[in-house]
Design an enzyme around this catalytic site. Structure first.
Site, short mmCIF file in Angstrom:
data_model
loop_
_atom_site.label_atom_id
_atom_site.label_comp_id
_atom_site.label_asym_id
_atom_site.label_seq_id
_atom_site.Cartn_x
_atom_site.Cartn_y
_atom_site.Cartn_z
N LYS A 19 -22.76 -42.62 26.91
CA LYS A 19 -21.50 -42.67 25.82
C LYS A 19 -20.60 -43.82 26.56
O LYS A 19 -20.46 -43.54 27.84
CB LYS A 19 -21.04 -41.39 24.96
CG LYS A 19 -19.99 -41.95 23.70
CD LYS A 19 -19.18 -40.87 23.07
CE LYS A 19 -18.75 -42.00 21.55
NZ LYS A 19 -17.84 -40.29 21.64
N SER A 72 -18.62 -40.91 16.31
CA SER A 72 -18.97 -42.04 17.40
C SER A 72 -19.90 -42.49 18.11
O SER A 72 -19.83 -43.72 18.43
CB SER A 72 -17.34 -42.09 18.36
OG SER A 72 -17.13 -41.03 18.76
N SER A 129 -18.21 -36.20 16.72
CA SER A 129 -18.43 -37.38 17.10
C SER A 129 -20.27 -36.80 17.69
O SER A 129 -21.00 -38.21 18.42
CB SER A 129 -17.80 -38.07 17.99
OG SER A 129 -17.05 -38.52 17.24
#
Lengths: 500, 495
Positions: free
Chosen positions: B78, B153, B177
């Site tokens: 990420k 996210s 997330s």
């Protein structure tokens, strides 16, 4: 027309608040492993943590906590079993994260005091300065504003940023409002900072150099009519950087406030800057609109919870308090109050004590540091302690005097040589060919020469007029180029003329 | 195809010499090249770095070195996690072009274990969002239906797993997330106990809530990854100084016989899609069949979790994001005084949602409002922790649907922040209390044929229970379905 200080104190009572920032002498910064060494090339002592790079996290320096606890204990504070760091949020380019990690409503040390003494015409007076809190925080970087007239950010062409200082551990020591000092307020303020500095130095937690900024004092001053309860509006004079300036800044602010109040006007709550040259302050930032720093507990750090036995261990290892030490020294050496005060004022007590430890007798050690060395320091406008002469040098010189190998006059030349960086005493003696003429036959030769040159004077001495010997002694000293011991010359001369 | 295998299977193939790390990495880079034009999971593909890393692993293996179990297996990172020399943007324009000069602890541990980092995955800007639509670069598409969101996210990480672009991924979970994207993409995502995985090098959104964790296509793979990245780190003061919970062993020993499973009364009913609830209840039945005892527990204060979260997270972010001021890194816009440059840069550099939260947080921390907002939110947080403590006296783990709905359409909720925030209603309490949670697939909702997630929560440092229960349920469901759920996903790259 400014009021005279006498007029000010007839009518008003000053209330002081002193905030002292101390840079701790830890090897590494508050929240990372970067060096704290002073004077390195800009931005060479930085890492992701103290540069506040995205993702970096702080980790508390345990040594900084230990030092702060030691300071708190030395100032008779309580140590909080649980305290936290908070974030003080505001934007400024030299603050890498745009928040300062600081303690806020949960300081590590609180509720202490420090007793200080001042020497007045009415005798020695003692005041208790109550300590509100001692807390930890990190220093910011440094901004250098280039171009423009003032060196301030406004009007500068551009600014340079150095983050070496960012993250250096700072301890802030805050007093409670100090009342009851009356006309001695400036002296008490100075004595407090001086005493605090001695304590910090004795603890070995900071090099406490005001001129380098490792100890900085903010002086809050307000006035109220004598007898009034309510505190007046205060001004906050920032970063006063010498003991003398602390005293002058407080006095100057008292006079300024009184002038405003006498006109029926209102003192503005603001920060002020003190100027060494004029001895006056000028306005800085207004604090009329309290800035909102949006403090909240620092979520990246766990609370500081020092174990009770660790605190006791630190307490057990605290050094002798400077006030106790001074008392001990004064008694051991039998120093008169005035001279004791002189040593403290000249900031040479450490040097004198060290000189004594190295074998010199206290009286001689004292008189060198307070006499010739102080005089040379004055000439050069620097503190005696910063001259390139050590206790070891002075002890060596004193030993030579005692052994009769140096006269006082020659010793002064040696001391001056050391201060001029010509080397250690033995090197200077050798290089300059300094040597006491103590050989009796050589002296007698010079004496006979002097008598032969001034037979009438010699006759007077023979006749019992001893003061006349001065002229002959002078001639002998001249002959021996000052390298003879005057007392010895006198002794031999009088003996030679039948007066010994 | 090799890229469809699990990480554990890939590891075995590497160990037996069936395939080299370089070949495996190439297979994934090819897969990314083939499908990422549609999925858009990656912000940056580090082909060169990944191949260099793979080559090194192969050499070490050839030299007879004892390698960690995941050595040579590829992973998607990420973009909120810093990696030295590799662009790290956090999905924001603010950090466009920034190459960090250091590795996060998670990255250091991945590198040390020989895990191959393929590149950086897309995300909502600074991890603020539940759909990855808030990325300043482009939205990511759900491999199950390219017109839908992949969650957020960490939508890039979850989509990369579902699209077989990587068998493993790293996510970060502040309010869901990791877990919500896992739920809507039919993958597995774990939010470890707060302090279980170092946050050093994770660009902070909300420091007291952020937690990095493993994402994978099955529970055992996630467990292996958890053991690589977890454990104490002196660089993160909030990291827990204790051994990593035995998550791999728990995933392998997946029995739930005699365990008490607590269903949280408050996390079902209104607002939850019928098909999601149906799969949730079926999963409970499976667990009961495996010998677990299902009990109902109440967490009355969860009602306030969303409100508390939207005070605490914005407050912390308003301070954490203050450092983006154009002085030291990232973009710089405008001219004039430092203040003018800061203003102009922050105006251009931050997106709408980020600004919304900074403003919310600045307000909540302001003097005069602090007690009513931030202070009250902290009290709610304590109450939620107590709810968990009470519930854990009645059950070994707690369960709920992970997200109330399946993946929604891209653009559907963009203009309704509250509707968007409600996605995280079931995941947020875990973050507020610092406990751990996992999302595993519970099946496809009848009404839309899209994946739904089953959330399991356990107490602090009881992460192994997530894996124990998760692996047991996963095995039962896979045998019921006949194959892992992702085998039912549409084939990508066909056109």
């Amino acid at each position: 027309m400014a009021l005279s200080y006498e007029k000010v104190i007839e009518k008003y009572e000053p209330v002081l608040g002193l905030e002292v920032h101390v840079e701790l002498g830890t090897k590494s910064k508050m929240f990372c492993g970067c060096s704290t060494e002073f004077g390195a090339a800009p931005n060479t002592q930085v890492c992701p943590v103290c540069l506040g790079l995205p993702g970096a996290l702080p980790a508390v320096n345990g040594k900084a906590i230990e030092y702060t606890i030691a300071i708190g204990l030395a100032l008779n504070c309580s140590i909080a079993p649980f305290s936290r760091f908070a974030r003080k949020n505001y934007f400024y380019p030299d603050m890498p994260k745009n928040f300062q990690t600081s303690q806020y409503d949960e300081p590590i040390c609180f509720g202490g005091f420090l007793d200080v003494k001042i020497d007045t015409d009415e005798g020695v007076k003692e005041y208790r300065v109550e300590i509100e809190r001692v807390h930890m925080e990190e220093d910011t970087g440094k901004s250098l504003h280039m171009g423009g007239a003032t060196g301030r950010i406004h009007g500068a062409d551009y600014s340079l940023l150095d983050y070496n200082r960012a993250g250096i551990p700072l301890v802030e020591i805050v007093t409670k409002p100090l009342t009851g000092t009356g006309k001695y307020a400036p002296e008490v303020a100075r004595a407090y900072v001086s005493e605090l500095r001695d304590i910090l130095r004795s603890l070995g937690v900071s090099d406490v150099k005001m001129e380098q900024g490792s100890l900085r004092c903010d002086a809050n001053v307000s006035l109220r009519l004598i007898g009034a309860e309510k505190l007046g509006t205060r001004s906050e004079t920032k970063n006063v950087n010498s003991l003398r300036s602390v005293e002058r800044a407080v006095r100057s602010e008292m006079i300024r406030h009184a002038g405003i109040l006498d006109k029926g006007e209102r003192v503005i709550q603001e920060t002020r800057h003190f100027h060494e040259d004029t001895g006056e302050t000028t306005p800085g930032r207004s604090k009329e609109q309290a800035e909102d720093y949006r403090y909240f507990p620092e979520p990246d750090l766990v609370p500081v919870a020092p174990a009770a036995d660790w605190i006791e261990k630190i307490r057990g290892s605290l050094p002798e308090k400077p006030s106790v030490r001074r008392k001990r020294i004064q008694e051991e050496w039998q120093v008169p109050d005035k001279e004791m005060a002189a040593m403290i004022n000249a900031d040479v007590l450490d040097q004198v004590e060290e000189t004594v430890k190295l074998g010199a007798d206290p009286t001689r050690a004292r008189s060198w540091w307070l006499g010739e060395i102080a005089r040379l320091a004055n000439e050069r406008e620097v503190p005696a302690a910063s001259l390139p002469i050590t206790a070891k040098d002075v002890a060596e010189v004193v030993a030579l005097i005692v052994r009769g190998e140096l006269t006082d006059k020659l010793a002064r030349q040696v001391v001056e040589g050391v201060i001029n960086n010509e080397g250690r005493p033995s090197e200077i003696i050798e290089k300059r060919g300094i040597k006491v003429v103590s050989d009796d036959s050589a002296l007698l030769q010079a004496i006979e020469k002097a008598i032969a040159a001034q037979p009438d004077v010699a006759e007077k001495v023979r006749g019992g007029h001893i003061p006349a010997a001065g002229a002959l002694i002078g001639a002998v000293m001249k002959e021996t180029k000052g390298q003879a011991d005057a007392a010895k010359v006198r002794e031999l001369l009088l003996k030679h003329l039948g007066q010994g | 195809m090799i890229y469809e295998k699990s990480a554990t299977e890939m590891a075995t193939a590497l160990e037996t010499g069936e395939i080299s790390a370089v070949e495996l990495t190439k297979a994934h880079l090819d897969r990314i090249a083939a499908v990422d034009g549609e999925v858009k999971a990656f912000l940056y593909v580090d082909s060169e770095g990944a191949l260099a890393q793979a080559k090194e692993v192969d050499q070490r293996r050839k030299a007879g070195e004892k390698l960690s179990p995941l050595a040579g297996v590829p992973l998607a990172l990420k973009d909120v996690m810093v990696q030295q020399g590799v662009p790290t943007t956090c999905g924001s324009k603010m950090l466009e072009g920034w190459r960090p000069p250091y590795d996060s602890t998670v990255v250091s541990r991945l590198k040390a274990a020989g895990v191959i980092i393929l590149g950086k995955t897309n995300m909502d800007e600074f991890a603020m969002g539940s759909s990855t639509e808030n990325s300043a670069y482009f939205p990511t598409h759900n491999p199950w239906d390219l017109t839908r969101i992949p969650g957020g996210s960490g939508g890039g990480s979850s989509a990369s797993l579902a699209a077989f672009e990587a068998p493993l991924a790293i996510g970060t979970d502040t309010g869901g997330s990791i877990r919500q994207p896992a739920a809507v993409t039919g993958t597995v995502g774990v939010k470890p106990t707060y302090g279980g995985v170092s946050r050093y090098g994770l660009v902070a959104f909300s420091s007291s809530l952020d937690q990095a964790g493993p994402c994978a296509r099955n529970v055992l793979d996630a467990a292996y990854l958890h053991e690589v990245i977890g454990g104490y780190d002196p660089m993160d003061s909030t990291s827990i100084n204790a051994p990593i919970p035995p998550v791999v062993a728990a995933a392998k020993n997946a029995s739930v016989k005699g365990m008490k499973i607590g269903v949280i009364k408050e996390l079902q009913g209104d607002g939850y899609q019928a098909g999601v609830l149906k799969r949730f209840n079926e999963s409970l039945e499976e667990l009961a069949k495996l010998g677990a005892e299902i009990v109902e527990v109440s967490c009355p204060n969860f009602e306030y979790a969303l409100a508390a979260y939207y005070l605490i997270a914005p407050s912390e972010c308003s301070s954490n994001l203050a450092r983006f001021d154009a002085m030291r890194y990232g973009i710089r816009v405008g001219e004039g005084s430092a203040e003018e440059v800061m203003n102009a840069t922050r105006e251009v550099g931050f997106g709408k949602e980020v600004k919304r939260r900074i403003i919310l947080g600045t307000y909540a921390l302001s003097s005069g409002y602090y007690d009513a907002y931030y202070g009250s939110a902290q009290k709610v947080r304590t109450l939620i922790s107590r709810d968990f403590e009470n519930a854990f006296t009645k059950a070994d783990v707690l369960v709920s649907p992970t997200a109330p709905t399946t993946a929604f359409k891209i653009g559907e909720k963009s203009n309704d922040p509250i509707a968007m925030y409600l996605n995280d209603i079931a995941t947020i309490p875990t973050n507020l209390a610092g406990v751990c949670g996992i999302s595993i697939p519970s099946g496809l909702a009848e009404e839309d044929g899209l994946p739904a997630g089953f959330q399991i929560m356990a107490g602090a440092m009881k992460d192994e229970r997530l894996y124990q229960v998760g692996a047991a349920l996963e095995a039962a469901l896979n045998s019921k379905w006949g194959a892992p759920i992702l085998s039912k996903a549409p084939k990508l790259g066909a056109k």
